[in-house]
Motif scaffolding. Sequence first.
Motif, PDB file in Angstrom:
ATOM      1  N   LEU A 137     -51.601 -11.327   3.602  1.00  0.00           N
ATOM      2  CA  LEU A 137     -50.557 -10.876   2.676  1.00  0.00           C
ATOM      3  C   LEU A 137     -51.024 -10.940   1.227  1.00  0.00           C
ATOM      4  N   GLN A 140     -53.390  -8.108   0.535  1.00  0.00           N
ATOM      5  CA  GLN A 140     -52.677  -6.834   0.429  1.00  0.00           C
ATOM      6  C   GLN A 140     -52.026  -6.684  -0.940  1.00  0.00           C
ATOM      7  N   ASP A 209     -44.124  -2.856   1.097  1.00  0.00           N
ATOM      8  CA  ASP A 209     -44.065  -4.078   1.911  1.00  0.00           C
ATOM      9  C   ASP A 209     -42.735  -4.776   1.642  1.00  0.00           C
ATOM     10  N   HIS A 211     -42.052  -7.809   1.561  1.00  0.00           N
ATOM     11  CA  HIS A 211     -42.203  -9.037   0.789  1.00  0.00           C
ATOM     12  C   HIS A 211     -42.137  -8.776  -0.722  1.00  0.00           C
TER      13      HIS A 211
END
Length: 307
Positions: A137, A140, A209, A211
């Motif tokens: 993560l 990314q 994403d 998140h």
Amino acid sequence: MVASEVKALATQTTVATEQIDQTILQLGKEADTLVDLGKGALDTVATAENGTQSINDLFHELEAMVDNISANTESIRIACANNDADTDELLRNRDEMVGVVSANAESIEQVSGQMLGTSQTADALLAEVAVEHGDNLNQQMIEYAKDAAAKTMDAFEGEVDAGRISINDLFDFNYTPIDGSNPVQFMASFTQMTDRVLPDIQEPVKDLDPHIIFCAALDKNAYLPTHSKEYSKPQGNDPVWNAANCRNRRMFDDRAGLNASKNTKEYSLQTYRRDMGGGKIMMIKLVSAPIWIKGRHWGNTLIAFNA
């Protein structure tokens, strides 16, 4: 003739007798008046005597009150002396407490600095591991930030090349407060340009994403001219609501904000306590990638995300 004289004398005697009766009657009335006056005088004297006694009683009460005041004054004097002693003791204790608090503050500041350094070191290590091994993560988010920063650089240089903004205005870091804004918002020479250019770059990033919380650009002084639409609402009368929803055109020059805005490395990752107003804090991650315009450092593209 003698009889006539006797008769006249009798008449005179009768008149004199009547006058004497009238006089005696008048004297009787005056005597009664004098008696009444005497009674009134006696009553007045009695009233005066009672009044004098009341005055005497009052003076006795006043004397007792004065004695009581004198006693209380002495008590007050003693209490004031005790208070002075207590105040001196309190001042001594305060000075001791100030010394202790100062020492504790220094210790807390040292510990805080150590914790911050540890956090920054951990964030940097996480970023290095993510970039080296990939498929993470953090890695990314770093790539998303670098890509958004590259697009921002191209857009800003395109604006300069097209003459829609001068290079001097783009690097004019003078800020004018917006009247009535709370928290304070600012305008810069390049704010209108960023409002026109940045949304097309920043808004699509959030959809990459779940998140991701937002993508935004900070200049090198931690001024954020154009935020995402979700956080760029017009201000209202509630500063707490404004702090959470009107985050564009704001200065975020706390330690984390300045670290992010002044980053000149390829990327930077840090943990950030995001103040949403009203005592509400969000713990998030911030990744930043620098923005270079014509070889000059303008600021950084940020991506905030929940780890």
